[in-house]
Design a protein around this motif. Structure first.
Motif, short mmCIF file in Angstrom:
data_model
loop_
_atom_site.label_atom_id
_atom_site.label_comp_id
_atom_site.label_asym_id
_atom_site.label_seq_id
_atom_site.Cartn_x
_atom_site.Cartn_y
_atom_site.Cartn_z
N ARG A 395 1.89 3.94 -5.00
CA ARG A 395 2.35 3.38 -6.26
C ARG A 395 3.74 3.93 -6.56
O ARG A 395 3.95 5.13 -6.58
N PRO A 424 -5.50 -1.06 1.90
CA PRO A 424 -4.38 -0.39 1.25
C PRO A 424 -3.96 -1.12 -0.02
O PRO A 424 -4.06 -2.35 -0.10
N TYR A 425 -3.55 -0.39 -1.02
CA TYR A 425 -3.00 -0.97 -2.24
C TYR A 425 -1.54 -0.54 -2.30
O TYR A 425 -1.25 0.65 -2.16
N ILE A 426 -0.66 -1.48 -2.51
CA ILE A 426 0.77 -1.16 -2.59
C ILE A 426 1.30 -1.72 -3.90
O ILE A 426 1.18 -2.92 -4.14
N GLU A 427 1.82 -0.85 -4.75
CA GLU A 427 2.32 -1.31 -6.04
C GLU A 427 3.71 -0.74 -6.23
O GLU A 427 3.88 0.47 -6.24
N SER A 428 4.69 -1.62 -6.37
CA SER A 428 6.05 -1.11 -6.53
C SER A 428 6.71 -1.70 -7.76
O SER A 428 6.67 -2.90 -7.99
N ALA A 433 13.17 1.26 -4.27
CA ALA A 433 12.17 1.94 -3.44
C ALA A 433 11.89 1.11 -2.20
O ALA A 433 11.96 -0.11 -2.24
N LYS A 434 11.59 1.79 -1.13
CA LYS A 434 11.28 1.10 0.12
C LYS A 434 9.88 1.49 0.54
O LYS A 434 9.58 2.67 0.69
N VAL A 435 9.04 0.50 0.71
CA VAL A 435 7.67 0.78 1.09
C VAL A 435 7.35 0.00 2.36
O VAL A 435 7.63 -1.19 2.43
N GLU A 436 6.80 0.66 3.32
CA GLU A 436 6.41 -0.02 4.55
C GLU A 436 4.98 0.34 4.89
O GLU A 436 4.59 1.50 4.75
N HIS A 437 4.26 -0.65 5.32
CA HIS A 437 2.86 -0.39 5.68
C HIS A 437 2.56 -1.14 6.97
O HIS A 437 2.88 -2.31 7.08
N GLU A 438 1.97 -0.48 7.92
CA GLU A 438 1.49 -1.22 9.08
C GLU A 438 0.09 -0.77 9.41
O GLU A 438 -0.26 0.39 9.23
N ALA A 439 -0.69 -1.70 9.86
CA ALA A 439 -2.05 -1.37 10.25
C ALA A 439 -2.41 -2.16 11.50
O ALA A 439 -2.04 -3.32 11.63
#
Lengths: 499, 415
Positions: A395, A424-428, A433-439
């Protein structure tokens, strides 16, 4: 031999070899009657000779807990827990020993059985035959252990060395007596009493745990370590750990867990609070190897843990590393509240589930301050008929300009009866801000297996090798002696999952 | 809040009581849906599926009935050169429609078929089932390539909030092909709560492109249930530009081997708009693939939501699932919430998802500026490039051009 008997024997030998720490130590116990009321809370507080404020705090937590309902959002299933059918206090009858000589020899023998990382360490350092009376302490000049046997810390080593540098490392019940100002100032400030159902329960009935205070500018001269051990039948263990790193302080804390084999499920609801001030660093490593239940899902520990770190100071850093191989049910989300400017949170996790185990684990990274950074690396391995879930939250709050997160979640499935899940929960709320998610989700590739087999490795060894490679990014974050045990644990946990 | 939500539900329930005997179709189906809706009410943010999208403003709006026919011919707006089916306030208008060749069109009011896929336990689908009056059922016979058609939904009145709940069905027999371009437009405040069933038989290909350009005061909830048989393809794209609160929910299920699902989409939001794309792709059969690329471009105080779940059943070995969702925040007040989920029970699969959130890349912007491109234009170029990955797979040239024009207009309107 009749087929049925043979099967039973085989199963028994398998489960026994599957959990090599499934022994039980027979020590006299001081046990509270089953059940949980405000009186139980008062009784625990009285037993521990606690001050009034702490009793009030516990009672507030108890009231909060009574008003709450058990959460059911995690992807785990278990029979309803009867909270009135649990002992909330169990202590070895003897008073806390003054020195090692006073320690019950059975306990020492048990620690020897538990002492895998110490032995590993001794072996690695070339110290052979460190001797059983020296299991705690000698041969391992750089590890201090606060051993938790069921609910009361019975031995603490290296206090003096630590004291010289001003580090306080003691059971939390002792800290309540000797450093009440510190405990009162920080207890419950990271995980408030009414934070969640299990945290509230813990706050009401916690019996012991560790307390660490690292003063300003001090780098803790040794790694601190706690062995958690659940022993008494049906006594839930409610540990409370509080670690404070003042400005510029540094500490590495190790937590390792094993528990005896049991048929009845045992409840464990621990709370760990970390506070890091300006430029402080806390590294918290866990190897969790509690009894996972047998191959059919009978028995095993319920592990409902609340772990949270407050990075209050600028440039403070908290790093959680966990290897979770045990427990029937794991419900655990070590988190970081990144408040200080430029503070850093890290989460490295390996979670292995086999047979009927269920793990729902992950982390929360709450970015509040400017230029805060977080890294999440999660490796989930499911085998047998188990379910393994990564559940995480990143967050970014409006003031967290320049915040940065990178998340990597990989799942490995072994066999076609298990499940691997990623939530995953992604809240921006900040554009800078830089958010990266990989699965990713995959299985062990046939060609990898074939390669290993063609070089003479058994299938099980090959799987162990590949799994260790899969987890390398996380294992390398562990202190060395832990890393060695963790690798073995992975192999043991996955025994019987292939072939 | 609970109070008002329940009031919201009560208004719909009492409307149902009043209309019950006049609504077409099986009353038992409607009663069951009404019971489900009554039990759950309008979704609240405590419901995990709705944790990021609040329908509070919807619950607080008093919607009336769409009463009469529109006196003046509605503005149809630009569309593509294809046969079109027009709905006004959720009711099919044969006079304004030019039915396509190769597609059998049956208004729901004439043949009230609720379909077998819609999960009428889901609150908004239950609300639709309870109150739907009309919609279109499209049927393409085996082996027929029916080309493209436009399905236009208009709400032209605007002086009084109305609610309509169209029920659509798209059924493609084996080997059939169809492209449906759905466009939703309107004026003022209204609730457009549509449910669509899409059945793709073996080897059939359904391309389902949507442009949601509703009034900025509208509520748009669109729930699609799709089922894809072996070697079938469901190829969906949604562009969300309109509505104050929009939710596009797609449940796609692959029931035969070698099926394929594409769920791509983009949301461009400004003001205080809230746009939610929620997808669930269920792999029930082996050797299927699914691809999702979702892009959010958020300016002002808008909020974008993406929730996407890939479910892989034990039997669905050799699944290849991919999902990417990316968000660009163009303003300090914008917010993105994403929840990409994997739920996997088969071991021989390749599934991945990725998510990124950030602002326009300063280096790229600098590069364009240093070559003399004005700031606004440079940003527009970068946003278009950002959207390209989701837009490019749209094979229908006219449809893609229409969407690109809509994006262009959105950008101009914003600047």
């Amino acid at each position: 031999m009749p087929a049925a008997t043979e099967t039973i024997d085989t199963v028994q030998s398998l489960t026994q070899s599957g959990y090599k720490w499934g022994f039980e130590t027979d020590i006299e116990m001081d046990i509270a009657p089953k059940g949980l009321t405000a009186d139980t809370v008062r009784m625990i507080s009285a037993k521990k000779e606690e001050p009034e404020w702490l009793l009030d705090w516990r009672l507030a937590a108890f009231a909060a807990w009574e008003a709450m309902v058990e959460p059911n959002w995690a992807k785990v299933g278990y029979p309803k827990i009867d909270y009135q059918d649990i002992h909330y206090y169990a202590a070895p009858k003897r008073p806390a020993p003054k020195s090692l000589d006073d320690v019950d020899p059975e306990l020492l023998a048990m620690y020897e059985k538990l002492g895998i990382p110490l032995k590993e360490r001794a072996a690695l350092a070339g110290v052979e035959g460190a001797g059983m009376e020296g299991v705690i302490g000698s041969g391992n000049p750089n590890i201090a252990i606060d051993a938790v046997f069921d609910s009361v810390s019975v031995a603490t080593t290296f206090r003096e060395t630590l004291a010289k540098s001003g580090v306080i490392f003691c059971p939390i019940s002792e800290a309540v007596r000797e450093h009440p100002e510190l405990v009162r100032k920080y207890l419950g400030t990271v995980v408030p009493v009414s934070d969640n159902y299990f945290a509230a329960l813990n706050s009401a009935v916690f019996t012991d745990g560790s307390f660490v205070y690292i003063p300003k500018g001090v780098r803790c001269p040794m790694e601190l370590s706690t062995y958690f051990r659940i022993n008494a039948k049906n006594s839930g263990q409610f540990e409370r750990t509080l670690i404070i790193a003042d400005d510029g302080a540094q500490v590495s804390y190790l937590e390792g867990c094993t528990a005896p084999m049991r048929d009845e499920n045992q409840l464990h609801a621990a709370v760990v609070e970390l506070v890091a001030f300006d430029d402080a660093q806390i590294k918290y490593s866990t190897v969790q190897n509690w009894y996972p239940g047998d191959a059919n899902g009978r028995g095993g520990i319920y592990n409902f843990v609340t772990k949270r770190a407050a990075c209050r100071g600028a440039r403070s850093k908290v790093s959680w590393t966990q290897v979770e191989t045990g427990s029937a049910i794991t419900w655990k989300y070590p988190s970081c509240v990144l408040q200080g400017e430029g503070s850093v949170g890290e989460f490295y996790s390996v979670a292995v589930t086999n047979n009927r185990q269920q793990a729902d684990t992950g982390t929360k990274m709450i970015h509040i301050g400017k230029n805060t950074r977080s890294t999440i690396v999660s490796k989930g391995i499911s085998a047998g008929r188990s379910d393994n879930t990564y559940r995480g939250l990143v967050r970014i709050l409006p003031k967290a300009s320049g915040a940065r997160n990178h998340t990597q979640c990989d799942s490995l499935l072994i066999g076609d009866q298990c499940g691997a899940h990623t939530v995953p929960y992604i809240e921006s709320r900040n554009p800078t801000a830089k958010v990266e998610h990989e699965a990713t989700t995959s299985k062990i590739a046939d060609d990898q297996l074939f390669y290993c087999r063609s070089r003479g490795l058994s299938e099980e060894d090959a799987v162990g090798l590949i799994v260790n490679g899969f987890c390398k990014e996380v294992l390398k974050e562990l202190p060395m002696e832990f890393a060695v045990e963790a690798q073995k644990l992975l192999a043991v946990s996955l025994e019987g999952s292939v072939g | 809040m609970n109070q008002s939500l329940h009031n919201g539900a009560d208004a719909y329930l009492s409307r149902y009581e009043g209309l019950r005997d006049r609504l077409p179709g099986d009353a038992a189906i409607r009663d069951a849906a009404a019971a489900a809706f009554k039990a759950g009410g309008l979704p609240s943010m405590r419901d995990e599926d709705w944790r990021y999208t609040s329908l509070r403003a919807l619950a607080e709006t008093d919607f009336g009935e769409p009463l009469s026919m529109v006196a003046t011919a509605p503005i149809l707006g630009d569309a593509i050169d294809a046969p079109r089916l027009v709905l006004v306030d959720g009711r099919y208008q044969p006079d304004l429609s030019t039915p396509p060749v190769g597609v059998t069109v049956t208004p729901f009011s004439e043949n009230p078929y609720f379909g077998r896929l819609p999960d009428t336990k889901r609150p908004m689908a239950a609300l639709n089932t309870m109150l739907t009056e009309d919609g279109v059922q499209l049927h393409v016979a085996a082996g027929v390539d029916a080309g493209a058609l436009v399905l236009l939904s208009l709400a032209p009145q605007g002086h009084r909030p109305i609610a309509f709940h169209p029920r659509h069905g798209i059924h493609l027999e084996a080997g059939a092909k169809l492209t449906v371009l759905e466009i939703a437009r309107g004026e003022g405040a209204y609730l457009h709560n549509a449910v669509t069933e899409a059945v793709v038989a073996p080897g059939a290909v359904l391309t389902h492109i949507r442009l949601q350009d509703e009034s900025r005061d509208a509520f748009h909830v669109n729930t699609t249930f799709a089922e894809v048989a072996e070697h079938g393809t469901y190829d969906a794209f949604v562009l969300t530009l309109g509505a104050q609160v929009a939710r596009t929910e797609i449940h796609a299920r692959l029931i035969g081997p070698h099926g394929m699902v594409h769920l791509n989409g983009a949301q461009l939001l400004g003001g205080q708009q809230h746009g939610d794309i929620t997808t669930v792709v269920a792999h029930d059969a082996p050797n299927c693939g699914s691809r999702q690329t979702i892009k959010n471009v958020l300016s002002d105080r808008s909020r974008g939501v993406f929730q996407g779940r890939i479910e892989v059943a034990r039997a669905a070995q050799k699944t290849d699932g991919y999902q990417m969702n990316q968000a660009l925040l163009l303003s300090p007040q914008a917010e993105i919430d994403c929840k990409p989920q994997l739920e996997i029970y088969a071991d021989d699969v390749k599934c991945s998802h990725g998510a990124t959130v950030g602002e326009l890349d300063a280096d790229q912007l600098f590069y364009l500026r240093s070559r003399g491109v004005p700031d606004a234009e440079a940003r527009a170029i970068l946003v278009r490039a950002f959207l390209a990955e989701a837009m490019d797979p749209i094979a229908h040239d006219d449809a893609r051009a229409l969407l690109e024009r809509a994006i262009e207009q959105w950008w101009e309107h914003r600047a």
